[in-house]
Design an enzyme around this catalytic site. Structure first.
Site, mmCIF file in Angstrom:
data_model
loop_
_atom_site.group_PDB
_atom_site.id
_atom_site.type_symbol
_atom_site.label_atom_id
_atom_site.label_comp_id
_atom_site.label_asym_id
_atom_site.label_seq_id
_atom_site.Cartn_x
_atom_site.Cartn_y
_atom_site.Cartn_z
ATOM 1 N N GLN A 38 -39.074 -1.344 32.965
ATOM 2 C CA GLN A 38 -38.156 -1.298 31.833
ATOM 3 C C GLN A 38 -37.178 -2.481 31.885
ATOM 4 O OE1 GLN A 38 -38.953 1.783 33.480
ATOM 5 N NE2 GLN A 38 -40.378 1.871 31.775
ATOM 6 N N SER A 79 -41.526 4.453 41.069
ATOM 7 C CA SER A 79 -41.132 3.144 40.551
ATOM 8 C C SER A 79 -40.974 2.117 41.673
ATOM 9 C CB SER A 79 -39.847 3.309 39.741
ATOM 10 O OG SER A 79 -39.533 2.156 39.024
ATOM 11 N N LYS A 104 -45.366 5.868 38.666
ATOM 12 C CA LYS A 104 -44.697 5.134 37.581
ATOM 13 C C LYS A 104 -44.944 3.646 37.794
ATOM 14 C CE LYS A 104 -40.276 4.496 35.208
ATOM 15 N NZ LYS A 104 -40.056 3.056 35.402
#
Length: 452
Positions: free
Chosen positions: A384, A355, A380
């Site tokens: 979000q 991420s 990733k």
């Protein structure tokens, strides 16, 4: 006038049809509940008579419930403000009268035949969680008030726990310890990075999302939590009882290595990480740092705002990362010309770098601002958004893909290093860490020395 009359007639027909649907649904629900009551009374009577009907009835209900259950069955934005419950509208009218009636039917079956008493709040929370589970996205979730509070504690990086960083495989749900902080209860108890967590208390670690699992690890200060882990080289699982304590997680650590090369390790990107990184960097520069090793190994990611603030501090003016939603709306994060680091740099990455760590590595790579050493990152490449609701619950929803400055989305594939090198540590595990025995740090030092 004629057209207006036709519109009124159509409206009346629709309202009549809606009323009929509601009435039919209510009649069906009442009939279903009545049948359940009759079945319960008959079951009780049969039990008294001592025949085999009760066993067959219960077996039939169990089979029915099994079918029903089968059918039912890392970068984040924290947005300010709260979503008003009931304030939005789903274009497809998701909870129609038949759906509402069916939910009530299923709830009635559970209430009547489930072998233990059920809590209505748990059932409704299950409905909300199921809505997000239907997305088949391990990163989108509904949080109860208690779960959201735990999430915010994690983001703040100060809590009462054991001092270990956990990571969950999104496909298998397996949970691993990826980092143990020095001087913490986890280290004192003997837990190690690489341990696979099998149980927390009596809970199967792979049975729930990691955000929920950690709520069972944390608890009252000085109380103990039971963890069962499997460890490479051990035939049987190992059991630990770890005493909880207040843990202030250091997300940034640094030291001078050799030949004016500094080392900065970032454990995760939390609220205070950017400021800690800047402070650590300035301290090392004051000690003579002219080149830097940035360690993102086992860094699971964290807050997008944190990593972009650090990259703004490091990089010259330009694009850092951009996100794009399903409508094609693009949001860019950029670095200004106010500050940048003119330092040769090596960035250490591995399969647990995810991420926000990948945003960092991707930007360094695309700007040709340093070399990447280690193994391919997690992969990733989605973002979000976390948003609280007015009842203090919250949602986390995947809202966009992110792209590196040169337009690559790395979701599912990760970022490959410039120099592929698997980790090997030749020192003893029971002794203090020695960077000269870490092959990846040694390689980074060698590469930076060659840049003279």
């Amino acid at each position: 006038m004629e057209q207006s009359r036709d519109n009124k007639d159509n409206k009346d027909k629709k309202e009549n049809k809606d009323k009929k649907d509601r009435d039919d649904a209510e009649i069906k629900a009442r009939q279903f509940l009545k049948e359940l009551q009759l079945e319960q009374a008959e079951l009780a009577e049969k039990k008294k008579s001592g025949n085999g009907f009760a066993k067959g009835m219960l077996a039939g209900v169990a089979a029915t419930l099994a079918v029903l259950l089968l059918l039912g069955a890392a970068g984040m934005f924290w947005l300010q403000g709260r979503i008003s419950i009931g304030g939005g509208a789903f274009s497809g009218n998701l909870v129609t009268n038949p759906v509402r009636a069916k939910i009530n039917e299923l709830a009635a079956v559970i209430e009547s035949y489930y072998y233990e008493d059920v809590d209505t709040e748990d059932l409704t929370d299950g409905l909300y969680k199921g809505l997000f589970a239907s997305l088949n996205d391990p990163y989108s979730a509904y949080y109860t008030k208690e779960e959201y509070e735990e999430l915010m504690i994690s983001a703040g990086a100060q809590y009462s726990g054991i001092g270990a960083v956990l990571q969950q495989n999104s496909e298998t749900m397996e949970v691993y310890i990826v980092r143990i902080y020095d001087g913490t209860p986890a280290q004192k108890a003997g837990l190690k990075a690489g341990d696979k967590v099998l149980q927390v208390e009596d809970i199967d670690a792979a049975s729930m999302q990691l955000t929920e699992l950690v709520t069972h690890i944390r608890g009252e200060e000085n109380s103990k939590v039971r963890l069962v882990v499997s460890r490479e080289g051990e035939r049987e699982p190992l059991e630990f009882r770890v005493r909880r304590s207040k843990v202030d997680v250091p997300t940034v650590q640094g030291m001078m290595l050799e030949d004016n090369i500094g080392y900065i390790g970032i454990a995760e990107f939390g609220e205070a990480t950017a400021q800690a990184f800047k402070q650590q960097t300035e301290e090392l520069i004051a000690q003579g740092m002219e080149k830097a090793v940035i360690d993102l190994r086992d860094n699971p990611g964290g807050m997008l705002t944190s990593v972009t603030e650090i990259l703004d501090y490091i990089l010259p003016e330009g694009l850092i990362v951009y996100t794009e939603d399903k409508y094609g709306s693009r949001q860019e994060e950029v670095s200004d010309a106010e500050h940048y680091l003119d330092l040769p740099m090596a960035v250490l990455i591995n399969g647990n770098s995810a991420s926000s760590s990948e945003i960092f590595a991707g930007a360094i790579r695309d700007y040709d601002y340093g070399i990447l050493i280690g193994t391919t990152t997690y992969g990733k490449g989605i973002v979000q958004t976390v948003r609280p609701l007015t009842d203090d619950s919250a949602i986390k929803l995947t809202t966009a893909k992110y792209f590196t400055p040169k337009g690559e989305n790395i979701h599912g594939k990760g970022i490959e290093p410039d120099i592929e090198l698997k980790y090997k540590y030749t020192g003893k595990e029971d002794e203090d860490y020695d960077y000269t025995k870490d092959n990846q740090v040694r390689r980074a030092v060698r590469e930076l020395k060659a840049m003279d």
